[in-house]
Design an enzyme around this catalytic site. Structure first.
Site, mmCIF file in Angstrom:
data_model
loop_
_atom_site.group_PDB
_atom_site.id
_atom_site.type_symbol
_atom_site.label_atom_id
_atom_site.label_comp_id
_atom_site.label_asym_id
_atom_site.label_seq_id
_atom_site.Cartn_x
_atom_site.Cartn_y
_atom_site.Cartn_z
ATOM 1 N N ALA A 25 -0.656 -1.847 9.261
ATOM 2 C CA ALA A 25 -1.890 -1.573 10.016
ATOM 3 C C ALA A 25 -3.116 -1.807 9.141
ATOM 4 O O ALA A 25 -4.120 -2.384 9.589
ATOM 5 C CB ALA A 25 -1.865 -0.136 10.542
ATOM 6 N N ARG A 65 1.220 -12.667 2.797
ATOM 7 C CA ARG A 65 2.526 -11.992 2.877
ATOM 8 C C ARG A 65 3.136 -12.335 4.241
ATOM 9 O O ARG A 65 2.438 -12.320 5.244
ATOM 10 C CB ARG A 65 2.393 -10.457 2.729
ATOM 11 C CG ARG A 65 1.892 -10.038 1.361
ATOM 12 C CD ARG A 65 1.885 -8.508 1.228
ATOM 13 N NE ARG A 65 3.220 -7.954 1.069
ATOM 14 C CZ ARG A 65 3.488 -6.653 1.145
ATOM 15 N NH1 ARG A 65 2.530 -5.782 1.419
ATOM 16 N NH2 ARG A 65 4.731 -6.213 0.979
ATOM 17 N N CYS A 130 8.888 4.974 2.431
ATOM 18 C CA CYS A 130 7.676 4.177 2.219
ATOM 19 C C CYS A 130 6.438 4.975 2.644
ATOM 20 O O CYS A 130 6.453 6.216 2.668
ATOM 21 C CB CYS A 130 7.779 2.842 2.945
ATOM 22 S SG CYS A 130 6.581 1.605 2.343
ATOM 23 N N ASP A 199 6.969 -2.913 10.019
ATOM 24 C CA ASP A 199 6.140 -4.103 9.772
ATOM 25 C C ASP A 199 6.243 -5.074 10.927
ATOM 26 O O ASP A 199 5.329 -5.856 11.180
ATOM 27 C CB ASP A 199 6.557 -4.780 8.465
ATOM 28 C CG ASP A 199 6.085 -3.949 7.300
ATOM 29 O OD1 ASP A 199 6.799 -2.991 6.934
ATOM 30 O OD2 ASP A 199 4.982 -4.216 6.801
ATOM 31 N N ASN A 209 11.277 -3.106 8.361
ATOM 32 C CA ASN A 209 10.448 -2.156 7.599
ATOM 33 C C ASN A 209 10.886 -2.212 6.138
ATOM 34 O O ASN A 209 11.790 -2.974 5.767
ATOM 35 C CB ASN A 209 10.598 -0.744 8.191
ATOM 36 C CG ASN A 209 9.562 0.232 7.651
ATOM 37 O OD1 ASN A 209 8.360 -0.075 7.619
ATOM 38 N ND2 ASN A 209 9.993 1.387 7.196
ATOM 39 N N LYS A 235 2.628 -4.178 16.147
ATOM 40 C CA LYS A 235 3.792 -4.519 15.312
ATOM 41 C C LYS A 235 4.859 -5.286 16.081
ATOM 42 O O LYS A 235 5.888 -5.646 15.508
ATOM 43 C CB LYS A 235 4.431 -3.233 14.739
ATOM 44 C CG LYS A 235 3.460 -2.185 14.226
ATOM 45 C CD LYS A 235 2.815 -2.625 12.952
ATOM 46 C CE LYS A 235 1.832 -1.613 12.399
ATOM 47 N NZ LYS A 235 2.387 -0.313 12.093
HETATM 48 C C1 RUB Z 1 4.770 -0.988 3.994
HETATM 49 C C2 RUB Z 1 5.783 -0.560 5.004
HETATM 50 C C3 RUB Z 1 5.306 0.374 6.089
HETATM 51 C C4 RUB Z 1 4.852 -0.462 7.292
HETATM 52 C C5 RUB Z 1 4.149 0.385 8.346
HETATM 53 O O1 RUB Z 1 5.278 -1.965 3.106
HETATM 54 O O2 RUB Z 1 6.912 -0.984 5.023
HETATM 55 O O3 RUB Z 1 6.324 1.222 6.509
HETATM 56 O O4 RUB Z 1 3.957 -1.483 6.886
HETATM 57 O O5 RUB Z 1 2.937 0.885 7.819
HETATM 58 P P1 RUB Z 1 4.327 -2.499 1.908
HETATM 59 P P2 RUB Z 1 1.729 1.274 8.799
HETATM 60 O O6 RUB Z 1 3.945 -1.318 1.084
HETATM 61 O O7 RUB Z 1 5.179 -3.492 1.183
HETATM 62 O O8 RUB Z 1 3.123 -3.162 2.569
HETATM 63 O O9 RUB Z 1 2.281 2.279 9.757
HETATM 64 O O10 RUB Z 1 0.667 1.863 7.895
HETATM 65 O O11 RUB Z 1 1.279 0.037 9.489
#
Ligand code: RUB
Length: 316
Positions: A25, A65, A130, A199, A209, A235
């Site tokens: 996000a 990425r 994460c 992701d 993810n 997503k």
């Molecule tokens: C981050 C990751 C998060 C998702 C969702 O990986 O896997 O779980 O991106 O995050 P990295 P959000 O640290 O390699 O970017 O809910 O904030 O979108």
């Protein structure tokens, strides 16, 4: 390097590449703002040059990425807003679309948080992997509803994003137990929900993810612990509806081991995948701002939001 790309856009691209800006996000928000900057700073005098600059900026951001689909989804949203026939009109189109995108993202996360919070009961213990802003929005909303939530936080090697999660949960007043990744199974008995972000979500309901999510989900299923994925519709991966697969990023091995230690070990091959795929049968619910879905039915929402086909964000 494409000279048409504004230095500020290149700086944001670099920060995504090196993970100073990270998480699906947050990356989406950053690239929408980057396109806004490119538009505002452009000194193009004709619409075609302006459009070319925006496409070049989008490509530079896209190539940072490969896995988080929120990135191309954000680029597509902003670029699709370009409808004017004048440079000033196009500039305004991009600024408006980027602002609208960022506002929608924030609103979606807060709406999703309310849905996710309804799944959490007073006294529940969650396990996280994460750092996901979507997942934490669910906890924050539950805490705001007056529920007492505790968390077991996996550190998430090699980048230790669990430390960010631990700090943010602590700031919400949630008691945290930090564990090494390999201790997850040991503590699953004490957990009411596994709560992770995404992701990308594929049309068959697979969740992409952070590496380690799939192993955690398999272990949780074995223990009967529900697995909840917090993922706003940004997503959802439209390309997977037409047979495309999600590219899993392989990162530098230096994140795991330095060259000197590697040499001492006889230079074994080192692999550092950043993400993995959790099949839908290990996921209980995907929580979005449009409600919660069993993973197998997410494709219905995808069709509604994206239609059947999509192109690269910069292709007209
Ligand atoms: C981050 C990751 C998060 C998702 C969702 O990986 O896997 O779980 O991106 O995050 P990295 P959000 O640290 O390699 O970017 O809910 O904030 O979108």
């Amino acid at each position: 390097m494409d000279e048409r790309v504004h230095p500020e856009v290149r700086r944001i691209a670099d920060e995504i590449d090196t993970m100073e800006i990270r998480g699906a996000a947050t990356i989406a928000d950053a690239v929408a703002r980057a396109l806004r900057t490119q538009a505002q700073e452009s000194d193009a005098t004709d619409p075609e040059t302006f459009r070319g600059e925006l496409r070049a900026a989008a490509r530079t951001l896209y190539e940072t990425r490969p896995t988080a689909v929120s990135l191309p989804n954000a680029l597509r949203y902003v670029l699709r807003g370009m409808s004017s026939t004048t440079v000033e009109g196009l500039r305004q189109n991009v600024v408006d679309s980027a602002d609208e995108f960022c506002a929608r993202l924030e609103r979606a996360q807060s709406d999703l948080g309310q849905v996710g919070a309804n799944r959490l009961r007073d006294g529940d213990v969650i396990m996280t992997h994460c750092h996901s802003t979507d997942a934490l929005a669910c906890v924050e909303a539950a805490v705001e509803q007056g529920k007492h939530i505790e968390a077991i936080v996996k550190e998430t090697r090699p980048r230790n994003q669990g430390h960010i999660t631990a700090r943010e949960l602590h700031e919400m007043g949630v008691p945290v137990t930090l564990i090494v990744d390999s201790a997850a199974r040991r503590y699953l008995n004490d957990v009411d929900h596994v709560l992770v972000g995404a992701d990308a979500v594929a049309a068959d309901g697979s969740v992409i993810n952070k590496i380690g999510t799939s192993g955690l989900a398999v272990n949780a299923r074995d223990r009967g612990t529900p697995i909840m994925v917090a993922a706003q519709t940004l997503k959802l991966h439209p390309g997977t509806m037409t047979g495309h697969t999600v590219d899993i990023e392989m990162r530098d091995t230096e994140e795991i081991i330095d060259d000197e230690t590697l040499a001492e070990l006889g230079n074994p091959t080192v692999k550092n995948p950043a993400f993995d795929v959790t099949p839908p049968r290990y996921v209980d619910a995907i929580v979005t701002e449009r409600g919660q879905f069993p993973p197998e039915s997410i494709v219905i929402l995808m069709r509604e939001l994206f239609g059947e086909g999509t192109t690269e964000p910069w292709v007209e």
